[in-house]
Design a protein around this motif. Structure first.
Motif, mmCIF file in Angstrom:
data_model
loop_
_atom_site.group_PDB
_atom_site.id
_atom_site.type_symbol
_atom_site.label_atom_id
_atom_site.label_comp_id
_atom_site.label_asym_id
_atom_site.label_seq_id
_atom_site.Cartn_x
_atom_site.Cartn_y
_atom_site.Cartn_z
ATOM 1 N N GLN A 162 -1.119 48.132 -8.230
ATOM 2 C CA GLN A 162 -2.225 47.384 -8.936
ATOM 3 C C GLN A 162 -2.731 45.809 -8.586
ATOM 4 O O GLN A 162 -3.989 45.564 -8.400
ATOM 5 C CB GLN A 162 -1.695 47.588 -10.853
ATOM 6 N N SER B 298 -5.877 45.918 -7.110
ATOM 7 C CA SER B 298 -7.123 45.365 -7.997
ATOM 8 C C SER B 298 -7.481 44.334 -7.142
ATOM 9 O O SER B 298 -8.571 43.720 -7.404
ATOM 10 C CB SER B 298 -6.572 45.391 -9.601
ATOM 11 N N SER B 299 -6.396 43.500 -7.163
ATOM 12 C CA SER B 299 -7.314 41.601 -6.262
ATOM 13 C C SER B 299 -7.767 41.762 -5.618
ATOM 14 O O SER B 299 -9.304 40.586 -4.978
ATOM 15 C CB SER B 299 -5.555 40.710 -6.439
ATOM 16 N N PHE C 297 -8.657 46.234 -14.457
ATOM 17 C CA PHE C 297 -8.089 45.271 -13.809
ATOM 18 C C PHE C 297 -9.232 44.499 -12.203
ATOM 19 O O PHE C 297 -9.296 43.154 -12.314
ATOM 20 C CB PHE C 297 -6.429 45.302 -13.406
ATOM 21 N N LEU D 292 -9.814 40.361 -13.348
ATOM 22 C CA LEU D 292 -9.743 39.538 -11.608
ATOM 23 C C LEU D 292 -10.422 39.087 -11.135
ATOM 24 O O LEU D 292 -10.681 37.833 -11.118
ATOM 25 C CB LEU D 292 -8.654 40.588 -10.614
ATOM 26 N N VAL E 60 -1.966 41.915 -15.809
ATOM 27 C CA VAL E 60 -2.228 42.852 -14.989
ATOM 28 C C VAL E 60 -0.987 42.652 -15.287
ATOM 29 O O VAL E 60 -0.672 44.499 -15.841
ATOM 30 C CB VAL E 60 -2.913 42.697 -13.579
ATOM 31 N N GLU F 39 0.300 47.179 -16.876
ATOM 32 C CA GLU F 39 0.497 48.377 -15.819
ATOM 33 C C GLU F 39 1.776 48.634 -16.173
ATOM 34 O O GLU F 39 1.991 50.149 -16.771
ATOM 35 C CB GLU F 39 0.401 48.027 -15.076
#
Length: 167
Positions: free
Chosen positions: A31, A35-36, A99, A103, A144, A148
């Motif tokens: 994640q 996600s980032s 997420f 972000l 995050v 998670e």
């Protein structure tokens, strides 16, 4: 108090704890990375259809997990991944819409002049992401990771569906 030792001896608690820890750590890593990266692309890069695609990503949050449960099970069954860790770990490496949104919003609060200064110094987009923005967004990354961790550690339905063996 005798019920605690009895409960720990009836089931392989150590094995279950190791399995949960393993899956949780890999899901957190997935994640954070995916996600980032996607959030960076939505927040800092200019490309065609970026905004409609971001709306589409956000729209997937309105789709309940129960709707995709059967197609996912069929897909993982065709890949022979039932009774393996892959169905539990791999979806985290595609990111989470929440997420990504979190972000992206955090990336948008960081001044673009930092990007411009890095570009003048010859930094690529990935270097800007990795060396400048990631260290600045540690608070969001920690949030995050906590979300998670809680979600993965408390997951009951997915392991119940995809894992049949006690080992």
């Amino acid at each position: 108090w005798k019920n605690y030792p009895e409960a720990l001896s009836l089931q392989p608690f150590g094995l279950y704890f190791r399995n949960t820890t393993f899956v949780t750590l890999l899901r957190i890593q997935g994640q954070l990375v995916s996600s980032s990266l996607v959030a960076f692309a939505f927040a800092r890069m200019r490309w065609r259809a970026r905004d409609p695609l971001f709306v589409l990503v956000l729209a997937t949050m309105m789709l309940p997990g129960q709707v995709t449960m059967i197609p996912q099970f069929v897909l993982f069954g065709q890949l022979n991944w039932i009774n393996t860790y892959w169905p539990l770990i791999l979806p985290a490496y595609f990111g989470s819409p929440f997420f990504i949104f979190l972000l992206r919003q955090f990336f948008m609060t960081i001044s673009r002049e930092l990007d411009d200064a890095a570009k003048i110094d010859g930094a690529s987009a990935f270097q800007i992401y990795f060396r400048i923005l990631l260290p600045l967004c540690r608070p969001a990354l920690v949030a995050v990771a906590i979300f998670e961790f809680q979600s993965s550690w408390n997951a009951f339905l997915e392991p119940l569906i995809y894992l049949n063996s006690k080992s």
